[in-house]
Design an enzyme around this catalytic site. Structure first.
Site, mmCIF file in Angstrom:
data_model
loop_
_atom_site.group_PDB
_atom_site.id
_atom_site.type_symbol
_atom_site.label_atom_id
_atom_site.label_comp_id
_atom_site.label_asym_id
_atom_site.label_seq_id
_atom_site.Cartn_x
_atom_site.Cartn_y
_atom_site.Cartn_z
ATOM 1 N N LYS A 158 44.135 31.240 28.252
ATOM 2 C CA LYS A 158 43.151 31.281 29.341
ATOM 3 C C LYS A 158 41.861 31.902 28.843
ATOM 4 O O LYS A 158 41.881 32.873 28.070
ATOM 5 C CB LYS A 158 43.715 32.074 30.528
ATOM 6 C CG LYS A 158 42.846 32.013 31.791
ATOM 7 C CD LYS A 158 43.531 32.723 32.956
ATOM 8 C CE LYS A 158 42.685 32.691 34.216
ATOM 9 N NZ LYS A 158 43.354 33.332 35.371
ATOM 10 N N SER A 204 43.736 30.911 39.599
ATOM 11 C CA SER A 204 42.629 30.606 38.717
ATOM 12 C C SER A 204 43.063 30.088 37.341
ATOM 13 O O SER A 204 42.237 29.614 36.557
ATOM 14 C CB SER A 204 41.776 31.871 38.513
ATOM 15 O OG SER A 204 42.545 32.901 37.899
ATOM 16 N N SER A 209 47.541 33.905 40.475
ATOM 17 C CA SER A 209 46.828 32.946 39.634
ATOM 18 C C SER A 209 47.646 32.327 38.513
ATOM 19 O O SER A 209 47.202 31.388 37.868
ATOM 20 C CB SER A 209 45.575 33.607 39.028
ATOM 21 O OG SER A 209 44.655 33.915 40.040
#
EC number: 6.3.5.7
Length: 492
Positions: free
Chosen positions: A84, A159, A183
Site C-alpha cells: 500500500k 482505503s 480499510s
C-alpha cells in the site's frame, strides 16, 4: 517445469514459496509472471500506482542466489508482494494517493518493509489507495479510481482498495494494507479475499504515513488465511522506533491449523443483524456460523452495547488526529508546494488547498473543529468517553466468548460514483468495522458467499480479544478447509 504450465493464479502465496524452494519455479520467473499480469490488467483496474520492475528483478535474483546457496529463508522468500502506498519504501515513490506527495521518495524503509525484505519478499509495486487512507472506496485517490476486478463498474472498497484489487486481479499473490477503521477488512469483503487487522501495537507503525495514529495498523491481504497468518508472523513483533509497539515476539501460528473447533465459544451480537443489514449478507454470515458450529464451535447470541455510537465516535477521534498529523504538510518541509505562493501565509494556504483533495480537506476541517476551543469537551472528549465504553463492551464480551462473529459491511460493493457525493452514507458503511479499531482488538475478514442479486462477494469477520490472532486464524482456517468461497474468482 515451464512456468506457463503452472496455474499460478490458483496457488496460494505459501504454495508458490514451496515451489520456489523446491526449484520447480525460479524467483525471477514468478516475478516476471506477476509483472506481466500488472502490465495486462492494471490499465483497466488501476490498482497499482508505481510498478517497481527493475528493483523487483534485482531482488528476485538476489533471493534466488540465497536459495541456491541453501540459506534458511522464510516460506514466502521469492514470492512477490504489492505494498500500500502509505508505507515507506526506500528509494521507491510513496504517495499516499495524494498530489501532496506525488513525487515523494522516502530515504528509509518502514519497519514492516525491513522485516519483509529480510524474509526475502520481492516488492513489485505500490498499491493505489484513498488519499491519505481517507475513504471507503478508493475513489479519492489523486491517481484515479481503482475498480473491483469482480465487476469493473463497482468499487473495490477502501482505503486499501488497491491492495485488494491487485490480489483479486492476480497481480500479486498477497499485499500489505493498513486498517484505520476497516480499510483492510472492507476491501477484502468486497473483493472476496482474506485479511487480518492485527491487535494495535503488534505491528510496527514506523514508516506508515499517519492518518489517525491511535487507530492505524498495518496488516496482510491474501487469498487464504494461511497466507495472511504467515505474513503477519513476519511483520509482527517489537520495534523500538514505534512507541506503541508492545509485542516482544512475532505471532506464532504453528498450532492454528486444525479443523477441530470443539469448545470454541462464538458470540453473535443480535443487534448487528437487525435493520440496515442487507438480507443476503445476513443470510450468508449466519450460514457461516452454522458451518463453524458443525466444526465444534458453540454459538451464543447476545446484545453488544454501544454499536450505535461507534461511527460518530470514530470519525471525531480519527479526524481530530488527522488534522494534527496532516499539519506537517505545509508546502515548506517536503511534498507539494504551490508555485503561485509569494509569502508564508500564501504558501500554507495555496499548497494545502491545491495539494489535498476534497475528502482530506473535509476531515481536516472536522478534526480542527472538534479540537477547537469551546467544542473540545462537547465533541472530542465525549468521543473518547464513548471509545472507553466500546472497549469495555468488548472486554465484557470476551469474558464470555472466545470471539465474535459479525458482517464486515452492511451491503456488498456498490457502483463507482454511487456514494462519493454522500459522505454520510459512506461513513455509515463502516458501522461493523470501526469499533474494532477504537477498541484496539484484532479481526479476520474472510469470504462467506456471493450475492445472487449482483454477483458480488460477501464477507464476514471474526473479532477477538487482544493478541488472540492465533485463535482467530484457527477458526478461519477450519472454515476455509470445508468451504470454497475463498477460491472463487471474479469476472476479470
Amino acid at each position: 517445469m515451464a512456468l506457463s504450465t503452472q496455474p499460478l493464479k490458483d496457488m496460494s502465496a505459501i504454495e508458490i514459496g514451496k515451489r520456489i524452494k523446491s526449484k520447480e519455479l525460479s524467483c525471477k520467473e514468478v516475478t516476471e509472471y506477476y509483472l506481466g499480469e500488472i502490465n495486462n490488467n492494471n490499465t483497466d483496474v488501476n490498482a497499482v500506482i508505481t510498478v517497481t520492475e527493475h528493483e523487483a528483478i534485482q531482488s528476485a535474483e538476489a533471493v534466488q542466489k540465497k536459495i541456491d546457496k541453501g540459506e534458511e529463508l522464510s516460506p514466502l522468500a521469492g514470492v512477490p508482494v504489492i505494498i500500500k502506498d502509505n508505507i515507506c519504501t526506500k528509494g521507491i515513490r510513496t504517495t499516499a494517493g495524494s498530489k501532496m506527495l506525488e513525487n515523494f521518495v522516502p530515504i528509509y524503509n518502514a519497519g514492516v518493509m525491513e522485516k519483509l525484505n529480510a524474509a526475502g519478499a520481492v516488492v513489485i509495486g505500490k498499491a493505489n489507495m484513498d488519499e491519505f487512507a481517507m475513504g471507503g472506496s478508493t475513489e479519492t485517490s489523486h491517481f484515479g479510481v481503482t475498480k473491483n476486478p469482480w465487476n469493473k463498474e463497482y468499487v473495490p472498497g477502501g482505503s486499501s482498495g488497491g491492495s485488494a484489487a491487485a490480489v483479486a486481479a492476480n497481480m500479486s499473490p498477497y499485499a500489505l494494507g493498513s486498517d484505520t477503521g476497516g480499510s483492510i477488512r472492507q476491501p477484502c469483503a468486497f473483493c472476496n479475499l482474506t485479511g487480518i487487522k492485527p491487535t494495535y501495537g503488534s505491528v510496527s507503525r514506523y514508516g506508515l504515513m499517519a492518518y489517525a495514529s491511535s487507530l492505524d495498523q498495518i496488516g496482510p491481504v491474501g487469498k487464504t488465511v494461511e497466507d495472511c497468518a504467515e505474513v503477519l508472523s513476519l511483520i509482527s513483533g517489537s520495534d523500538r522506533r514505534d512507541s506503541t509497539s508492545i509485542m516482544d515476539k512475532p505471532f506464532d501460528f504453528t498450532n492454528s491449523y486444525t479443523q477441530d473447533l470443539k469448545g470454541l465459544r462464538i458470540g453473535i451480537p443480535k443487534n448487528y443483524f437487525g435493520d440496515g443489514l442487507n438480507g443476503e449478507v445476513r443470510e450468508k454470515v449466519l450460514a457461516a456460523s452454522q458451518v463453524l458450529k458443525s466444526l465444534g464451535a458453540e454459538l451464543h447470541e447476545f446484545e453488544m452495547p454501544g454499536i450505535e455510537y461507534a461511527v460518530p465516535a470514530y470519525y471525531i477521534v480519527a479526524c481530530a488526529e488527522a488534522s494534527s498529523n496532516l499539519s506537517r504538510y505545509d508546502g515548506i518541509k517536503y511534498g507539494y508546494s504551490s508555485a503561485e505562493a509569494n509569502d508564508l501565509l500564501a504558501t500554507y494556504y495555496k499548497s494545502r488547498s491545491e495539494g489535498f483533495g476534497s475528502e482530506v480537506k473535509r476531515r481536516i476541517m472536522l478534526g480542527s473543529f472538534v479540537l477547537s476551543s469551546g467544542y473540545f469537551d462537547a465533541y472530542y472528549k465525549k468521543a473518547l468517553q464513548v471509545r472507553g465504553m466500546i472497549k469495555e463492551s468488548f472486554d465484557q464480551a470476551f469474558q464470555k466468548f472466545d470471539m465474535i462473529l459479525s458482517p464486515v459491511s452492511p451491503n456488498t460493493a456498490y457502483k463507482i460514483g454511487e456514494q462519493i457525493d454522500d459522505p454520510i452514507a459512506m461513513y455509515m458503511a463502516d458501522i461493523y468495522t470501526v469499533s474494532i479499531n477504537l477498541a484496539g482488538v484484532p479481526a479476520v475478514a474472510l469470504p462467506c458467499g456471493i450475492s445472487a442479486e449482483n454477483n458480488m462477494p460477501i464477507g464476514m469477520q471474526l473479532i477477538g480479544n487482544t493478541f488472540s490472532e492465533p485463535t482467530l486464524v484457527k477458526a478461519a482456517y477450519a472454515y476455509q478447509q470445508v468451504t470454497d468461497h475463498h477460491t472463487k474468482g471474479g469476472i476479470l
